[in-house]
Design an enzyme around this catalytic site. Structure first.
Site, PDB file in Angstrom:
ATOM      1  N   ALA A 152      -4.890 -10.957  -5.450  1.00 15.36           N
ATOM      2  CA  ALA A 152      -4.247 -12.224  -5.104  1.00 15.36           C
ATOM      3  C   ALA A 152      -4.752 -13.317  -6.031  1.00 15.36           C
ATOM      4  O   ALA A 152      -5.877 -13.240  -6.551  1.00 15.36           O
ATOM      5  CB  ALA A 152      -4.553 -12.590  -3.650  1.00 15.36           C
ATOM      6  N   LEU A 153      -3.938 -14.353  -6.215  1.00 13.63           N
ATOM      7  CA  LEU A 153      -4.282 -15.401  -7.170  1.00 13.63           C
ATOM      8  C   LEU A 153      -3.840 -16.758  -6.637  1.00 13.63           C
ATOM      9  O   LEU A 153      -2.743 -16.891  -6.105  1.00 13.63           O
ATOM     10  CB  LEU A 153      -3.595 -15.094  -8.507  1.00 13.63           C
ATOM     11  CG  LEU A 153      -3.999 -15.898  -9.731  1.00 13.63           C
ATOM     12  CD1 LEU A 153      -3.814 -15.032 -10.973  1.00 13.63           C
ATOM     13  CD2 LEU A 153      -3.154 -17.155  -9.857  1.00 13.63           C
ATOM     14  N   LEU A 166      -8.992 -15.690  -8.575  1.00 10.72           N
ATOM     15  CA  LEU A 166      -8.335 -14.474  -8.122  1.00 10.72           C
ATOM     16  C   LEU A 166      -9.308 -13.603  -7.353  1.00 10.72           C
ATOM     17  O   LEU A 166     -10.529 -13.749  -7.446  1.00 10.72           O
ATOM     18  CB  LEU A 166      -7.716 -13.712  -9.296  1.00 10.72           C
ATOM     19  CG  LEU A 166      -8.623 -13.118 -10.369  1.00 10.72           C
ATOM     20  CD1 LEU A 166      -9.145 -11.741  -9.954  1.00 10.72           C
ATOM     21  CD2 LEU A 166      -7.874 -12.995 -11.687  1.00 10.72           C
ATOM     22  N   ALA A 167      -8.727 -12.679  -6.571  1.00 11.48           N
ATOM     23  CA  ALA A 167      -9.511 -11.749  -5.768  1.00 11.48           C
ATOM     24  C   ALA A 167      -8.932 -10.355  -5.938  1.00 11.48           C
ATOM     25  O   ALA A 167      -7.731 -10.143  -5.744  1.00 11.48           O
ATOM     26  CB  ALA A 167      -9.487 -12.166  -4.302  1.00 11.48           C
ATOM     27  N   CYS A 183      -0.398 -13.929   1.776  1.00 11.47           N
ATOM     28  CA  CYS A 183       0.212 -14.879   0.842  1.00 11.47           C
ATOM     29  C   CYS A 183       1.572 -15.366   1.329  1.00 11.47           C
ATOM     30  O   CYS A 183       2.403 -15.829   0.540  1.00 11.47           O
ATOM     31  CB  CYS A 183       0.307 -14.281  -0.559  1.00 11.47           C
ATOM     32  SG  CYS A 183      -1.293 -13.748  -1.218  1.00 11.47           S
TER      33      CYS A 183
END
Length: 219
Positions: A152-153, A166-167, A183
C-alpha cells in the site's frame, strides 16, 4: 522514545546513500513516528538531506485525510489513528516493512505522481528479483499480485517535500485486514510474501526495499 513519547531519531543514522540518509528504526509506535516526520518536514531547509526510514509498527489502523470511517467494517480493539496522508484506511502491523520517504521533490525535478510511480516500481523490482510477478491497478495506488494487494502507498506533500510512504506485507497476521475495506475498496484481497512461498525474512525485505527505493527515487 523520549520521556514524552517522542520518537528519537537523532542517533539512528546508519548510512548515507546517494542523496538520502537511511535510518533503520526497528519496531516503533505509529503516532510518535508520524509526528517526527511532520517535525522533520517542517524544520528542513533547502540543504537538508532527504531521508528514508525503514521500520515496523505495532498493530494500528490509519485513516487518511479524506478517509471514511465506514470503511472500518467490524469491531476491533486495534487503535484507529486519523492522519494527514492521502487515501483511505489501511492496517500496519508486525511483519510488514514500512518505508517512509522524506524527499524534497524540488531537488528531484519531478512531481508527486512520478514519485508514486517510482515507489511502486521499487516494490515491483524487489518482488521480481525473487520471481513474483506483480501489477499496478489504475486509480488504486499500490502493488498487486493476481489482484491481491501486497503493498500500500500513501503520501503527504508540504512545501514541495514528502512524508509517509509505503508498506510491504511480508510475514504478518493478515486477519486485521478483514475488519476494513483496504484503502477504501470493499472486498479487496491482500497477500504477503510468506503466502507466495518466497523469502519472508523482514530484515532481508527491508534491505531489498531500501536498495530498490534508492535506485528508483534517485535515478
Amino acid at each position: 522514545m523520549g520521556e514524552d513519547g517522542a520518537l528519537m531519531v537523532s542517533g539512528e543514522r546508519q548510512a548515507v546513500s546517494g542523496e538520502a540518509i537511511v535510518r533503520r528504526l526497528g519496531r516503533v509506535e505509529y503516532e510518535p513516528t508520524w509526528r517526527a516526520m511532520q517535525d522533520f518536514t517542517a524544520q528542513r531547509t533547502p540543504d537538508t538531506s532527504d531521508e528514508l526510514w525503514l521500520l515496523e509498527h505495532p498493530p494500528v489502523y490509519t485513516l487518511g485525510q479524506a478517509g471514511k470511517p465506514e470503511h472500518l467494517i467490524a469491531a476491533t480493539d486495534i487503535p484507529v489513528v486519523p492522519i494527514d496522508r492521502g487515501g483511505q484506511i489501511t492496517y500496519h502491523g508486525p511483519g510488514q516493512v514500512v518505508a517512509y520517504v522524506l524527499v524534497d521533490l524540488r531537488r528531484r525535478g519531478y512531481g508527486i505522481r512520478e514519485l508514486v510511480t517510482r515507489m511502486e516500481q521499487a516494490v515491483i523490482d524487489a518482488l521480481a528479483a525473487v520471481g513474483v510477478s506483480t501489477e499496478r491497478q489504475t486509480g488504486a495506488p499500490g502493488v498487486y499480485v493476481a489482484g491481491a494487494k501486497i503493498a500500500a502507498l500513501g503520501l503527504r506533500v508540504k512545501h514541495g517535500c514528502t512524508y509517509h510512504g509505503l508498506a510491504l506485507n511480508v510475514d504478518m497476521d493478515l486477519r486485521p485486514f478483514a475488519a476494513i475495506n483496504p484503502c477504501g475498496y470493499a472486498g479487496m484481497r491482500v497477500t504477503q510474501c510468506r503466502d507466495l512461498g518466497v523469502d519472508s525474512n523482514v530484515t532481508a525485505w527491508a534491505q531489498r526495499l531500501e536498495q530498490a527505493l534508492r535506485r528508483t527515487i534517485y535515478s
